[in-house]
Design a protein around this motif. Structure first.
Motif, short mmCIF file in Angstrom:
data_model
loop_
_atom_site.label_atom_id
_atom_site.label_comp_id
_atom_site.label_asym_id
_atom_site.label_seq_id
_atom_site.Cartn_x
_atom_site.Cartn_y
_atom_site.Cartn_z
N ARG A 215 -9.56 -3.06 -6.24
CA ARG A 215 -10.25 -2.87 -4.98
C ARG A 215 -11.29 -2.25 -4.60
NH1 ARG A 215 -6.07 -5.72 -3.31
NH2 ARG A 215 -5.15 -7.09 -4.89
N LYS A 216 -11.56 -0.83 -5.15
CA LYS A 216 -12.95 0.11 -4.76
C LYS A 216 -13.88 -0.33 -5.77
CE LYS A 216 -10.20 4.41 -4.64
NZ LYS A 216 -10.13 5.45 -5.05
N ASP B 299 -1.07 -1.48 -10.30
CA ASP B 299 -2.04 -0.76 -9.62
C ASP B 299 -3.36 -1.44 -9.46
OD1 ASP B 299 -3.51 1.28 -8.40
OD2 ASP B 299 -2.32 2.81 -8.87
N VAL B 300 -3.92 -1.89 -8.35
CA VAL B 300 -5.28 -2.68 -8.57
C VAL B 300 -6.13 -1.51 -7.50
CG1 VAL B 300 -4.62 -5.31 -8.79
CG2 VAL B 300 -4.48 -4.25 -6.38
N THR B 301 -5.74 -0.71 -6.73
CA THR B 301 -6.47 0.38 -6.70
C THR B 301 -7.77 0.29 -6.63
OG1 THR B 301 -5.05 1.73 -6.22
CG2 THR B 301 -6.78 2.28 -5.01
N ARG C 206 0.84 -1.35 0.14
CA ARG C 206 0.19 -0.14 -0.02
C ARG C 206 0.70 1.36 0.07
NH1 ARG C 206 -5.22 0.51 1.08
NH2 ARG C 206 -6.42 2.72 1.50
N VAL C 207 0.55 2.43 -0.81
CA VAL C 207 1.69 3.48 -1.26
C VAL C 207 0.41 4.13 -1.15
CG1 VAL C 207 3.01 4.75 -2.41
CG2 VAL C 207 3.12 1.92 -2.56
N GLY C 208 -0.03 5.52 -0.23
CA GLY C 208 -1.52 6.11 -0.11
C GLY C 208 -1.68 5.69 -0.20
N LEU D 194 -0.89 -2.42 -4.14
CA LEU D 194 -0.54 -2.39 -5.52
C LEU D 194 -0.16 -3.62 -5.19
CD1 LEU D 194 2.60 0.36 -5.41
CD2 LEU D 194 0.00 0.65 -6.56
N GLU D 195 -0.68 -4.82 -6.28
CA GLU D 195 0.29 -6.17 -5.92
C GLU D 195 1.55 -6.10 -6.69
OE1 GLU D 195 -3.13 -8.49 -8.31
OE2 GLU D 195 -3.46 -9.19 -7.05
#
Length: 162
Positions: A159-160, A154-156, A126-128, A132-133
């Motif tokens: 995930r949302k 980036d899976v942000t 997690r960055v901020g 991230l995978e």
């Protein structure tokens, strides 16, 4: 007999310094002449091989630069050797040759180096606000050479949605 050998030696020194386009004249049909001809062929094949490698390197460099996934490569000591702009953006930090694997990722670097070519490790970071995978693999033929590669996805948004 000494003259043709000196010319062949001078030609070998040119090839050793990266000058492949100067072909040596074959002045005889004896063993020295055959060796000179074979040397010319070898220099030509070497030049063609290096040109093909340079072409492949350029293709990979372009791909690497424009990938949307982040990629960071580390040498066998765990120091950054390559990275693309997506990696610096996703990790929200600068990457340079002084950055170590352990300062960026929470994983056992020695375990990563010991993986077989077909094996990889997965992780998350997690960055901020970003999720991230991480996909980590070794490109080491043995633990004293090579290194490791980390692909960052980036899976942000995914995930949302979940």
């Amino acid at each position: 007999m000494v003259g043709p050998i000196e010319k062949l030696t001078a030609g070998a020194e040119k090839v050793a310094s990266g000058e492949f386009d100067s072909e040596l004249p074959v002045e005889s049909t004896d063993e020295i002449g055959i060796l000179t001809g074979t040397f010319n062929e070898m220099a030509g094949v070497l030049q063609a091989t290096l040109a093909a490698m340079e072409n492949e390197r350029n293709k990979l460099s372009t791909l690497f630069l424009h990938m949307t996934d982040g990629v960071v490569a580390f040498d066998s000591a765990g120091l950054v050797i390559h990275f693309n702009p997506a990696a610096t953006r996703m990790l929200a930090r600068s990457l340079d040759p002084t950055v170590t694997f352990s300062s960026v990722f929470d994983a056992d670097f020695q375990k990563l180096l010991s993986l077989k070519r077909s094996e990889y490790l997965e992780g998350q970071k997690r960055v901020g606000e970003r999720e991230l995978e991480l996909f980590m693999a070794s490109f080491s033929p043995d633990q004293s050479a090579g290194g490791a590669l980390v692909v960052i996805h980036d899976v942000t948004e995914q995930r949302k949605s979940e």
